[in-house]
Structures are given as structure tokens and as C-alpha cells.
Enzyme design. Structure first.
Site, short mmCIF file in Angstrom:
data_model
loop_
_atom_site.label_atom_id
_atom_site.label_comp_id
_atom_site.label_asym_id
_atom_site.label_seq_id
_atom_site.Cartn_x
_atom_site.Cartn_y
_atom_site.Cartn_z
N GLU A 104 -25.28 22.78 23.02
CA GLU A 104 -24.58 24.06 23.24
C GLU A 104 -23.38 24.19 22.31
OE1 GLU A 104 -25.07 25.15 27.92
OE2 GLU A 104 -24.38 23.14 27.42
N SER B 1 11.64 2.03 12.84
CA SER B 1 10.70 1.14 13.52
C SER B 1 11.40 0.56 14.73
CB SER B 1 10.21 0.06 12.57
OG SER B 1 11.30 -0.70 12.17
N GLU C 56 4.92 2.40 27.41
CA GLU C 56 3.68 2.93 26.80
C GLU C 56 2.97 1.81 26.08
OE1 GLU C 56 4.90 5.97 24.04
OE2 GLU C 56 6.09 6.95 25.57
N LYS D 17 1.48 0.08 22.90
CA LYS D 17 1.82 0.15 21.46
C LYS D 17 0.50 0.09 20.69
CE LYS D 17 5.02 -1.76 18.08
NZ LYS D 17 4.11 -1.93 16.97
N ASP E 203 -2.14 -0.09 17.87
CA ASP E 203 -2.10 -0.77 16.58
C ASP E 203 -2.84 0.06 15.54
OD1 ASP E 203 -1.65 -2.60 14.66
OD2 ASP E 203 -3.08 -4.09 15.39
N ARG F 10 3.95 7.39 7.36
CA ARG F 10 5.33 6.98 7.58
C ARG F 10 5.98 6.58 6.26
NH1 ARG F 10 7.93 2.21 8.31
NH2 ARG F 10 9.73 2.34 9.67
N GLU G 62 0.03 7.78 16.53
CA GLU G 62 -0.60 6.64 15.88
C GLU G 62 -2.08 6.95 15.66
OE1 GLU G 62 1.58 4.35 15.20
OE2 GLU G 62 0.55 2.43 14.94
N TYR H 235 2.82 10.01 20.50
CA TYR H 235 3.76 9.30 21.37
C TYR H 235 5.19 9.84 21.32
CZ TYR H 235 4.52 6.82 16.97
OH TYR H 235 4.76 6.52 15.67
N LYS I 34 6.10 -7.58 22.03
CA LYS I 34 4.89 -7.99 21.31
C LYS I 34 4.14 -9.01 22.14
CE LYS I 34 4.30 -7.38 17.18
NZ LYS I 34 3.45 -6.46 16.43
N CYS J 25 -13.55 -34.99 -6.92
CA CYS J 25 -13.46 -33.54 -6.76
C CYS J 25 -14.81 -32.96 -6.32
CB CYS J 25 -13.02 -32.90 -8.07
SG CYS J 25 -13.11 -31.09 -8.01
N CYS K 108 -16.15 -30.71 -9.46
CA CYS K 108 -16.52 -31.28 -10.77
C CYS K 108 -16.78 -32.79 -10.70
CB CYS K 108 -15.44 -30.98 -11.80
SG CYS K 108 -13.92 -31.91 -11.49
N CYS L 95 -7.32 -32.78 -8.00
CA CYS L 95 -8.33 -33.05 -9.02
C CYS L 95 -7.59 -33.05 -10.35
CB CYS L 95 -9.38 -31.93 -9.01
SG CYS L 95 -10.37 -31.89 -10.50
N CYS M 184 -12.00 -28.66 -14.68
CA CYS M 184 -12.73 -28.43 -13.42
C CYS M 184 -13.00 -26.93 -13.29
CB CYS M 184 -11.87 -28.93 -12.26
SG CYS M 184 -12.54 -28.47 -10.66
S1 IVH Z 1 7.78 4.99 19.51
C1 IVH Z 1 11.80 4.85 16.94
N1 IVH Z 1 5.56 4.60 20.78
O1 IVH Z 1 4.96 1.25 16.45
C2 IVH Z 1 10.42 4.42 16.90
N2 IVH Z 1 5.69 3.79 18.55
O2 IVH Z 1 7.42 -0.37 15.31
C3 IVH Z 1 9.59 5.29 17.77
N3 IVH Z 1 3.65 2.71 17.77
O3 IVH Z 1 6.11 3.09 13.72
C4 IVH Z 1 8.25 4.74 17.88
N4 IVH Z 1 2.47 3.01 19.60
O4 IVH Z 1 3.73 3.44 14.44
C5 IVH Z 1 6.21 4.41 19.62
N5 IVH Z 1 3.65 4.37 22.07
C6 IVH Z 1 4.29 4.18 20.91
C7 IVH Z 1 3.69 3.53 19.81
C8 IVH Z 1 4.43 3.35 18.65
C9 IVH Z 1 2.46 2.52 18.36
C10 IVH Z 1 3.99 2.26 16.41
C11 IVH Z 1 4.57 3.34 15.55
C12 IVH Z 1 5.88 2.85 15.08
C13 IVH Z 1 5.80 1.39 15.35
C14 IVH Z 1 7.20 0.91 15.69
#
Ligand code: IVH
Length: 658
Positions: A34, A81, A111, A113, A115, A134, A168, A220, A308, A402, A405, A418, A423
């Protein structure tokens, strides 16, 4: 005509609505068939009435031709960052710092993070007008043509607002695996992980390529939304969700830091269940007025923190141990592992460094081991599961000769080497080193081409590069007229390089780019250096007895003399040209800040000194250039205040590759 226009508009808004159901909410309301029918109707009408096609019509996601290069975009508000924390204690400390400034307890939003790659999206009057990477946080690249292809991004909003959102871009895990399977089949080379695949996709010049990649996005943050004032970040996210943006559902408001910690713990294990990679949790002060009060350091806001996840570990089996032989002859053992997924990438090898390391850890072939990524890059064996041994495991010793060789091995410190200068493995590594950027900078001569040239017997040492012919090159797989001519041009161009580049490129043990430059500055040509005694060499800045001996040894070897003879005959510059000596950067003072994408700090420093420049650690009125990488520090502001010229990595490359 008005009727047609209305019909087209109705179709567009219906398609947009279904896009939202399908790509943002993951709740399709109609069948694919559809949906296709609606799309076909729109395409047909737009073909009949091309004057009614608008740039942001759902049919125009892959609009326009490929671009030539990426335009630079300056972010109005820098993309900072996040400061990182790795333990619960660090989260308590963060909370304490915040409370101390604010004077009372605060609420946080937590939230996932994601990747992927951060992106800024600009809307004007409700229309997506620009998407940018960025970059270094201040200057990014315009990737609108690719971002438009992501179906979960609305090209038009229902409200005619001006706003900026940040999010992201990522590739879901299952789609990533499929993409790699397909690439393997097509012999296209696979991506190491979803993040790299996403990064490669948004940096395509041709939007048709990006459109075939399964990109998605979570928004975000937002820096401004016309006419809207919000008290909290969570309210703002809810509003963005209502506008049609895809916001991650796992967000949560926490009143206590303990709740934040629980959330972090929960997702440390639950992350496996997600269909996208996350590398941590982001903790943000929820009340926006408090964010202003907390402010930011040069790099990070004080109102947010990234937690992290601990380095992921995996259990696997050591299937065997392989040895590689480097340029200097060093033997490096590598464990060949039963492939496992670690932090989203397939890992099948781990470095074992040297024999001492193998003995210290007692790694045996057949052992079950725990591996982990060190510094997020090279996997290491962190533990041998001794209890799991069944008597079948075999101890390992580096070979007596080695493995490439069969030449003699000598032990220098912890290193087995070696000692055969001819070689084949050493030769290959030497040629790769000769061609690399800090050395002779032969563009296009990468790892696989060096291998091919050797395998096909077109070269046997680095000097043979100057005797290649186009007719033999075009016979190589994937080498056309154009690429072989480009290679020959690059090789020809390198003949004119400075003596310092050549000396570094020869790969004399311990002679780095700085020593090479000092040598080139203090002798008039290569012959003088070849004839110099150890004592004379030691008079040069940076040259101690070890380096001097290494230089003398190198030039006493027959193979080296043969190479020099061939280089000379080919017309490679062997003279030190003081006046014109790559004096491009003569006396120019550089300061580096932030992380460069294509150079380590020492590589960048090497290139600058090689070209006659100097690198200092702090910005002053004497500084000529500040090179800005990712996440620049306070030096960026200082350089701006002092009017120092600021170079992006691209601009820096243009200067050094002149
Ligand atoms: S807030 C002032 N929220 O992580 C920085 N960042 O090291 C505001 N990232 O460059 C970032 N998920 O690319 C924020 N829920 C999230 C995120 C997020 C991934 C990344 C983003 C940022 C890096 C920060």
C-alpha cells in the site's frame, strides 16, 4: 491545476505520516504494498507536473548528483563533547560537584549513549536545509545530501519552525551484519563495526550510495526551537518527539544519583539486547536554567557526563600463534582466536607482544582465554583460564629462525629479531615505510599495492619503485591506465623530496624524522653522511651512540649501498638543499590542539619538524598556526584571542602536502 496541487500535497502528507509510523515509531499502519502504491501515485503525478516537484517531497530524498567535495560548515553553537567517567564513584563525584555549584539536589535525565556519529540538523520554516558532521566541534562538513536519505528524518515538519536538533547517526546491528555479508560476497571489503560503516556512509560524495546504506538516527538535543521556551530537557525531548523526530525511548528522569547508577548498571548488561550499539550512558542535568548556571569548560559542559561501560570482555580460544616480522626485523607473536564479537567488532587476533609476555601470561595454544580491547583498539589477552585446560594445550616458543626467511634470530632486550636484511617481510615493511606520508609521501602506494608489486616481482626493494613501467603496472589486478599513471607521477614527484625525507624513509633503525632532519641540516649530502664517523655523527643534535652506530652499520651493508646506488641513478635527490630544503614551514611555530583524524600527535610533530617548522606546547603571540583537531582545548580560545591563524586538519594537510 489547484486540484492537482492539492492532490499531490495530500499524497505527500500521507506518505510522510506513514514514514513516521514505519521509520520512527516502528508501527506500520499499512502494508509495504500500500505504501508503494502511494509512492507510485506521487511519482507519476510529479512526472506529469514537474513544475510541482518540491525539493523536500518524499520522492526527492536521493536528490541531485554526487558532489565534488564537502563544503565546510561553521556550527553557530559548538558541539562540545562529554567528560567521561568509568566508575560509580566518579558519578557520585559528578553529582557532588553539581550540587556544590547549584546549592541543592538536582534532577537528571539519563539516556543511552549511541555509538555513532553526531550530526546537526538545521530546519528553516519547518524544512530541513542543512545537515553537518560534528567535525572538530566548531567546523564540520555539509552532508545534507546523504542525511536526507535517512527515512526517520523528517524533511518537512508540520509546523513552519526554525530550529536546530542534534543527534547520532547509526546503523542497526542486524542491518550491519547483512551489509557486511553482502560486501563480503561482492569482495568489497567489510567494515570493522557499525560505527565505521555509518561514518563511511555519511561521508559519501554520491547520495545514491548513502541511500543504500541502512542509516538511522536518534535525536538527543536541540539548541533552539523558534518561539519555544522549555524548563527541562525532558520536556524539550517530548516536544521534539511530537514534531516527528525519532527520540530514544529509554530516556528516564532520575531524582537521585543512586537511580542514575542503577540505570547505568541495568544497561551495562541489557545493552546486548539492543539492535544498535551503545558505548555508555549520558547523564544530563534536566533543568535548563541550571545548565546555564553550571556552564562549560573549554571542552565539556559541566551539566553532563558520559558514563562509559567497562571494556567488554569475551571468552574465546587460542587456535594458534602466528608471528609477523616488522621492518626492523622484530618478531611479534599474535594469537589467532576463535572469532568473537567484542564491542561490536569481530575479533580474531590479539597481540602477544613478545616471548616474555607469552611466558608471563603462560598463554598456550588451545587455551580458553579472556580478551579485552585495550584503549578501545588492539585486543589483548587479559587472562588465561587455566582451570579449563585439559592437557591438550601446547606451550609456545618463538621460532629459532625467522618464520619468513629462515634467517638467523638475535635477541635484543625482550625482542627477538630477524637479522637478515633481505628478509621478504622486512623488505615489504620497509617499502611501506618508505612510501608513507612522513617519509617519501608517495600517494596511492598503500599496503596492498606494495604487496602486489612484490608478489608480481615488479620490485624487490624500495629503490626499484623508481624503475617501474606503466606497461607492467597495467597488467596488475585493478590497475588501469589512469591509476598506474597516477602512481608513476607520485613516484616521480618523490624524487625531488628533501634529503631529510629520504633519510627517514630509508628506515635506518632509530632514525626518526627529527634526527633525519638534523642530519640533513648538518651535512651537505648523503655521501657526507655515509662517510661520517660515529664521532662526527654524535655531534649532531639528537644523535647518541646507539643511533650513530645504527647509521654507521646501515651504510656499511652491501644491500644499503646497492639501494643508494639505484636511487642515485634514478635521479632521486640526495643533496641537502639548505635554501630550498622543504623550507615551507621554516621557523614557523605550530601548536596542536585536539585529536587529529589522520595523524597521531607525534606523526604531526614529525611532519612539521621535517618541513622546518617547530611545535610548541602553548599558544603565545609568537605562534604562527594553531592546528585544530577533534575536541580542541582552551588553546582554541587563546589562539582566537591572540589572532593566531587557525588551521583545520584539512587546511594543515594542504600546507604540508603542497
Ligand atoms: S549529549 C554537550 N546525548 O556522544 C554534549 N550525546 O561525547 C551533548 N552521543 O558528540 C551531547 N548519544 O555524538 C548526547 N544521548 C546522547 C548521546 C550523545 C551519543 C554522542 C554525541 C556526542 C558524544 C559526546
Amino acid at each position: 491545476m489547484e486540484g492537482i496541487k492539492q492532490k499531490i500535497e495530500n499524497l505527500r502528507s500521507e506518505i510522510r505520516r506513514h514514514n513516521h509510523y514505519y521509520f520512527v515509531l516502528d508501527q506500520p499502519q499499512i502494508s509495504d504494498q500500500e505504501y508503494d502504491q502511494l509512492m507510485q501515485q506521487l511519482i507519476k503525478l510529479e512526472e506529469e507536473y514537474p513544475e510541482l516537484v518540491t525539493p523536500n517531497s518524499p520522492t526527492q530524498r536521493v536528490g541531485g548528483e554526487a558532489i565534488d567535495q564537502f563544503k565546510k560548515v561553521e556550527h553557530q553553537i559548538p558541539l562540545l563533547s562529554l567528560a567521561k567517567s568509568f566508575s560509580e564513584q566518579e558519578l557520585y563525584d559528578f553529582d557532588q560537584r553539581v550540587q556544590k555549584i547549584i546549592g541543592e539536589k538536582v534532577k537528571y535525565v539519563v539516556e543511552l549513549k549511541i555509538d555513532g556519529l553526531s550530526t546537526s540538523l538545521l530546519y528553516e520554516e519547518g524544512r530541513l536545509v542543512q545537515a553537518a558532521t560534528r567535525g572538530n566541534g566548531i567546523i564540520g562538513e555539509d552532508i545534507t545530501h546523504n542525511i536526507r536519505t535517512i527515512k526517520s528524518i523528517p524533511l518537512n515538519l508540520d509546523s513552519q519552525l526554525d530550529l536546530e536538533v542534534r543527534g547520532e547517526v547509526f546503523i542497526p546491528k542486524d542491518r550491519f551484519l547483512k551489509l557486511n555479508q553482502w560486501r563480503k560476497k561482492e569482495e568489497l571489503g567489510t567494515f570493522a563495526n557499525p560505527r565505521n560503516a555509518a561514518a563511511g556512509s555519511v561521508r559519501q560524495l554520491d547520495p545514491k550510495v548513502a541511500a543504500r546504506r541502512p542509516l538511522d538516527i536518534f535525536i538527543y538535543d536541540s539548541t533552539y526551537i523558534e518561539g519555544q521556551q522549555f524548563k527541562t530537557h525532558s520536556e524539550r525531548l517530548d516536544y521534539l518527539e511530537e514534531l516527528g523526530f525519532k527520540i530514544n525511548p529509554a530516556r528516564q528522569v532520575c531524582s537521585e544519583i543512586e537511580e542514575v547508577i542503577e540505570y547505568c548498571q541495568k544497561w551495562t548488561t541489557k545493552r546486548e539486547e539492543l539492535n544498535y550499539e551503545i558505548d555508555g550512558i549520558v547523564i544530563k542535568v534536566n533543568q535548563l536554567s541550571l545548565r546555564e548556571q553550571l556552564g562549560a569548560t573549554a571542552k565539556h559542559p559541566r551539566w553532563a557526563m558520559a558514563y562509559k561501560f567497562p571494556a567488554q570482555q569475551q571468552e574465546t580460544e587460542v587456535k594458534g600463534i602466528e608471528v609477523t616480522v616488522g621492518r626492523t626485523g622484530a618478531l611479534t607473536p599474535t594469537a589467532v582466536l576463535e572469532p568473537v564479537l567484542l564491542d561490536g567488532s569481530e575479533v580474531s587476533r590479539a597481540t602477544l607482544h613478545n616471548q616474555d609476555y607469552i611466558e608471563e601470561k603462560d598463554v598456550r595454544i588451545g587455551d580458553r582465554v579472556i580478551i579485552e580491547k585495550s584503549g578501545d583498539i588492539i585486543p589483548q589477552v587479559v587472562e588465561v583460564l587455566v582451570k579449563e585446560r585439559n592437557g591438550q594445550q601446547e606451550s609456545y616458543h618463538l621460532p629459532q629462525s625467522c618464520p619468513i626467511c629462515q634467517g638467523e634470530i638475535s635477541k635484543v632486550g625482550a625482542e627477538h629479531r630477524c637479522i637478515n636484511n633481505n628478509c621478504p617481510s622486512r623488505t615489504e615493511e620497509k617499502i611501506k615505510h618508505f612510501a608513507k606520508r612522513g617519509a617519501m609521501n608517495i600517494e596511492g602506494l598503500g599496503e596492498s599495492l606494495v604487496k602486489k608489486l612484490l608478489e608480481n616481482g615488479l620490485i624487490a626493494d624500495l629503490a626499484d619503485l623508481y624503475y617501474l613501467h606503466q606497461k607492467e603496472l597495467v597488467e596488475l589486478e585493478r590497475m588501469g591506465q589512469k591509476s598506474s599513471q597516477n602512481l608513476l607521477d607520485a613516484i616521480e614527484k618523490s624524487k625531488d623530496n628533501s634529503l631529510a625525507r629520504l633519510l627517514f624513509g630509508l628506515g635506518i633503525h632509530h632514525v626518526g624524522s627529527e634526527v633525519a632532519r638534523n642530519l640533513a641540516e648538518n651535512f651537505s649530502d648523503l655521501d657526507e653522511i655515509m662517510e661520517a664517523t660515529k664521532k662526527e655523527l654524535m655531534a649532531i643534535d639528537g644523535v647518541g651512540p646507539k643511533i650513530a652506530q645504527s647509521i654507521v652499520t646501515y651504510f656499511s651493508q652491501q644491500e644499503s649501498l646497492e639501494i643508494i646506488k639505484k636511487l642515485r641513478q634514478a635521479g632521486v635527490n640526495l643533496e641537502s638543499r639548505q635554501a630550498e630544503q622543504d623550507d615551507l614551514l621554516e621557523e614557523k611555530k605550530f601548536v596542536l590542539t585536539g585529536k587529529l583524524a589522520d595523524f597521531t600527535r607525534s606523526e604531526a610533530k614529525g611532519v612539521i619538524t621535517e618541513l622546518g617548522g617547530k611545535v610548541t606546547s602553548s599558544v603565545s603571540g609568537q605562534t604562527d598556526y594553531l592546528v585544530v583537531g577533534d575536541n580542541p582545548g582552551s588553546k582554541y580560545q587563546q589562539a582566537q584571542d591572540l589572532g593566531v591563524e587557525i588551521l583545520s586538519e584539512e587546511e594543515f594537510k594542504e600546507i604540508i602536502e603542497d
